[in-house]
Write a protein that holds these residues in place. Structure first.
Motif, PDB file in Angstrom:
ATOM      1  N   PRO A 102      -2.900 -38.986  -0.729  1.00 60.96           N
ATOM      2  CA  PRO A 102      -2.870 -39.809  -1.939  1.00 60.96           C
ATOM      3  C   PRO A 102      -1.426 -40.087  -2.345  1.00 60.96           C
ATOM      4  O   PRO A 102      -0.574 -39.193  -2.309  1.00 60.96           O
ATOM      5  CB  PRO A 102      -3.589 -38.942  -2.968  1.00 60.96           C
ATOM      6  CG  PRO A 102      -3.325 -37.543  -2.536  1.00 60.96           C
ATOM      7  CD  PRO A 102      -3.234 -37.576  -1.029  1.00 60.96           C
ATOM      8  N   ILE A 103      -1.183 -41.328  -2.750  1.00 57.03           N
ATOM      9  CA  ILE A 103       0.189 -41.748  -3.053  1.00 57.03           C
ATOM     10  C   ILE A 103       0.396 -42.026  -4.543  1.00 57.03           C
ATOM     11  O   ILE A 103       1.431 -41.706  -5.107  1.00 57.03           O
ATOM     12  CB  ILE A 103       0.545 -43.013  -2.236  1.00 57.03           C
ATOM     13  CG1 ILE A 103       0.452 -42.713  -0.733  1.00 57.03           C
ATOM     14  CG2 ILE A 103       1.929 -43.529  -2.606  1.00 57.03           C
ATOM     15  CD1 ILE A 103       1.420 -41.661  -0.251  1.00 57.03           C
ATOM     16  N   ALA A 104      -0.600 -42.645  -5.183  1.00 58.40           N
ATOM     17  CA  ALA A 104      -0.472 -43.023  -6.591  1.00 58.40           C
ATOM     18  C   ALA A 104      -1.866 -43.268  -7.155  1.00 58.40           C
ATOM     19  O   ALA A 104      -2.858 -43.316  -6.417  1.00 58.40           O
ATOM     20  CB  ALA A 104       0.394 -44.266  -6.747  1.00 58.40           C
ATOM     21  N   VAL A 105      -1.945 -43.421  -8.485  1.00 57.75           N
ATOM     22  CA  VAL A 105      -3.215 -43.715  -9.150  1.00 57.75           C
ATOM     23  C   VAL A 105      -3.081 -45.012  -9.948  1.00 57.75           C
ATOM     24  O   VAL A 105      -1.974 -45.451 -10.272  1.00 57.75           O
ATOM     25  CB  VAL A 105      -3.658 -42.565 -10.080  1.00 57.75           C
ATOM     26  CG1 VAL A 105      -3.932 -41.300  -9.273  1.00 57.75           C
ATOM     27  CG2 VAL A 105      -2.622 -42.293 -11.168  1.00 57.75           C
ATOM     28  N   THR A 106      -4.224 -45.601 -10.282  1.00 53.08           N
ATOM     29  CA  THR A 106      -4.219 -46.941 -10.878  1.00 53.08           C
ATOM     30  C   THR A 106      -4.206 -46.957 -12.399  1.00 53.08           C
ATOM     31  O   THR A 106      -4.031 -48.017 -12.996  1.00 53.08           O
ATOM     32  CB  THR A 106      -5.461 -47.730 -10.436  1.00 53.08           C
ATOM     33  OG1 THR A 106      -6.638 -47.021 -10.876  1.00 53.08           O
ATOM     34  CG2 THR A 106      -5.498 -47.911  -8.937  1.00 53.08           C
ATOM     35  N   ILE A 142       3.636 -41.103   6.072  1.00 50.74           N
ATOM     36  CA  ILE A 142       3.949 -41.489   4.688  1.00 50.74           C
ATOM     37  C   ILE A 142       3.494 -40.364   3.762  1.00 50.74           C
ATOM     38  O   ILE A 142       2.363 -39.883   3.861  1.00 50.74           O
ATOM     39  CB  ILE A 142       3.241 -42.807   4.322  1.00 50.74           C
ATOM     40  CG1 ILE A 142       3.717 -43.927   5.234  1.00 50.74           C
ATOM     41  CG2 ILE A 142       3.458 -43.159   2.850  1.00 50.74           C
ATOM     42  CD1 ILE A 142       2.855 -45.186   5.162  1.00 50.74           C
ATOM     43  N   ARG A 143       4.375 -39.959   2.838  1.00 53.84           N
ATOM     44  CA  ARG A 143       4.035 -38.863   1.946  1.00 53.84           C
ATOM     45  C   ARG A 143       4.230 -39.194   0.469  1.00 53.84           C
ATOM     46  O   ARG A 143       3.808 -38.433  -0.405  1.00 53.84           O
ATOM     47  CB  ARG A 143       4.872 -37.622   2.296  1.00 53.84           C
ATOM     48  CG  ARG A 143       4.524 -37.019   3.656  1.00 53.84           C
ATOM     49  CD  ARG A 143       3.093 -36.491   3.666  1.00 53.84           C
ATOM     50  NE  ARG A 143       2.688 -35.922   4.963  1.00 53.84           N
ATOM     51  CZ  ARG A 143       2.060 -36.592   5.913  1.00 53.84           C
ATOM     52  NH1 ARG A 143       1.778 -37.880   5.729  1.00 53.84           N
ATOM     53  NH2 ARG A 143       1.712 -36.020   7.042  1.00 53.84           N
ATOM     54  N   ASP A 144       4.904 -40.289   0.172  1.00 55.47           N
ATOM     55  CA  ASP A 144       5.115 -40.675  -1.227  1.00 55.47           C
ATOM     56  C   ASP A 144       5.307 -42.184  -1.288  1.00 55.47           C
ATOM     57  O   ASP A 144       5.313 -42.870  -0.254  1.00 55.47           O
ATOM     58  CB  ASP A 144       6.311 -39.935  -1.837  1.00 55.47           C
ATOM     59  CG  ASP A 144       7.581 -40.090  -1.002  1.00 55.47           C
ATOM     60  OD1 ASP A 144       7.709 -41.103  -0.274  1.00 55.47           O
ATOM     61  OD2 ASP A 144       8.439 -39.196  -1.072  1.00 55.47           O
ATOM     62  N   LEU A 168      -8.591 -44.886  -9.629  1.00 60.96           N
ATOM     63  CA  LEU A 168      -8.641 -45.030  -8.179  1.00 60.96           C
ATOM     64  C   LEU A 168      -7.346 -44.503  -7.586  1.00 60.96           C
ATOM     65  O   LEU A 168      -6.270 -44.611  -8.199  1.00 60.96           O
ATOM     66  CB  LEU A 168      -8.846 -46.499  -7.807  1.00 60.96           C
ATOM     67  CG  LEU A 168     -10.168 -47.111  -8.292  1.00 60.96           C
ATOM     68  CD1 LEU A 168     -10.170 -48.616  -8.056  1.00 60.96           C
ATOM     69  CD2 LEU A 168     -11.344 -46.474  -7.581  1.00 60.96           C
ATOM     70  N   LEU A 169      -7.445 -43.952  -6.389  1.00 63.02           N
ATOM     71  CA  LEU A 169      -6.287 -43.384  -5.703  1.00 63.02           C
ATOM     72  C   LEU A 169      -5.855 -44.306  -4.566  1.00 63.02           C
ATOM     73  O   LEU A 169      -6.687 -44.767  -3.786  1.00 63.02           O
ATOM     74  CB  LEU A 169      -6.621 -42.013  -5.123  1.00 63.02           C
ATOM     75  CG  LEU A 169      -6.611 -40.805  -6.059  1.00 63.02           C
ATOM     76  CD1 LEU A 169      -7.708 -40.905  -7.109  1.00 63.02           C
ATOM     77  CD2 LEU A 169      -6.765 -39.514  -5.265  1.00 63.02           C
ATOM     78  N   LEU A 170      -4.556 -44.549  -4.479  1.00 61.25           N
ATOM     79  CA  LEU A 170      -3.993 -45.278  -3.347  1.00 61.25           C
ATOM     80  C   LEU A 170      -3.780 -44.272  -2.216  1.00 61.25           C
ATOM     81  O   LEU A 170      -3.074 -43.276  -2.379  1.00 61.25           O
ATOM     82  CB  LEU A 170      -2.673 -45.928  -3.740  1.00 61.25           C
ATOM     83  CG  LEU A 170      -1.948 -46.711  -2.637  1.00 61.25           C
ATOM     84  CD1 LEU A 170      -2.799 -47.875  -2.135  1.00 61.25           C
ATOM     85  CD2 LEU A 170      -0.593 -47.218  -3.143  1.00 61.25           C
TER      86      LEU A 170
END
Length: 327
Positions: free
Chosen positions: A224-228, A140-142, A130-132
């Protein structure tokens, strides 16, 4: 030692006859169309995966048998489970579901079944991460800029989830605890409403599958910021995992698997699992999955059981730690 040739021939013939008799005793399967019960409405990821696999099974079976999807949404997957358990246990009705079904007892829901005992794993269909996500208009970019935003957000940053006890809910709670910030979960009835809330600016963050998020990422409306997952996602290798950015213990994978009712003949469960793996390896199915950013998961039964067990343990720990209950 001398072996009597006639005795040996008679013994071999008896063994072959016995084996042939045993094979004849096995009933043909499937004897009618196989029903796949899906606890989500048409258009959801699990529905797409189930329908694509059902179509491929017809080819796997050489046109001699078929499978079809019957949507049974609602009740936190309970409606679909009860439909399965009330059907004949003859291997012609199966459940396609995900981790929530197995979490229901831990979430305090009173059930007339035990999902860990009454539902037997058959095979996995898909697995992913899943993508945050955040709204592109937020600036917000990171992850560092997301953390800075959350620390300044009066009343807490809002995090859309697709239900109490869902992966998004647990990630929101654990992320807030790990970072020492206030995150307010806002529950929606599914992924589509949650995505609409993110796009409209109604909420600050959302967790979604890539197949749902990709069009909005390409359009530049979400970031997208991060993945799970436990490692970086192969389709988005530039995105860090939550563990990399300081939120450990959230190594979630998003799986969709097939389960049978306890009492279903073991030989049919084994046969169907093999047929599912054959369908998932078919190039035409893999092309359809790839186009929808879905990864097929032709795991062995042992691999699927191990993955589900690990997922159960993570969910159980987080549900207990954060005192999550279905109202």
């Amino acid at each position: 030692m001398r072996i009597n040739r006639r005795v040996a021939i008679r013994a071999a013939a008896a063994a072959i006859a016995g084996g042939t008799s045993w094979l004849r005793a096995q009933p043909a399967w499937p004897q009618r169309p196989v029903r796949l019960l899906v606890p989500v409405p048409p258009g959801a990821v699990a529905d797409f995966v189930s329908r694509t696999v059902a179509q491929q099974l017809g080819s796997t079976w050489g046109g001699n048998a078929s499978a079809f999807v019957e949507n049974k949404p609602g009740g936190n997957t309970v409606i679909a489970v009860n439909s399965l358990l009330s059907a004949p246990k003859d291997g012609h009705t199966f459940l396609v579901t995900f981790s929530l079904t197995r979490q229901l007892p831990q979430l305090g829901l009173k059930l007339n079944f035990d999902p860990l005992k009454d539902l037997l794993p058959v095979g996995n269909l898909s697995v992913g991460q899943l993508l945050l996500l955040v709204n592109a208009k937020s600036g917000i970019r990171d992850f560092p800029s997301l953390v800075a935003f959350m620390r300044k957000r009066a009343g807490g940053a809002t995090f859309a989830t697709f239900g109490v006890g869902s992966v998004g809910h647990l990630v929101a709670l654990q992320m807030g605890k790990a970072l020492g910030v206030e995150i307010v979960p806002v529950h929606y009835t599914g992924i589509a409403p949650g995505m609409r809330a993110l796009l409209s600016g109604e909420i600050d963050m959302f967790l979604a599958n890539l197949d749902i998020a990709q069009q909005h990422i390409s359009a530049g409306t979400v970031v997208p910021i991060a993945v799970t997952g436990p490692k970086r996602y192969h389709v988005a290798p530039n995105l860090p995992t939550l563990a990399e950015v300081g939120v450990p213990g959230l190594e979630f994978v998003s799986w969709i698997g097939v389960f049978a009712a306890s009492g279903t003949p073991a030989n049919i469960i084994g046969r169907f699992g093999e047929d599912l793996r054959s369908a998932l390896r078919a190039p035409e199915l893999q092309a359809k999955f790839q186009a929808a950013f879905v990864d097929p998961a032709p795991q062995s039964l042992e691999e699927f059981r191990a993955m589900v067990k690990e997922d159960d343990e993570l969910n159980t720990r987080l549900i207990a730690e954060h005192h999550v209950r279905l109202e």
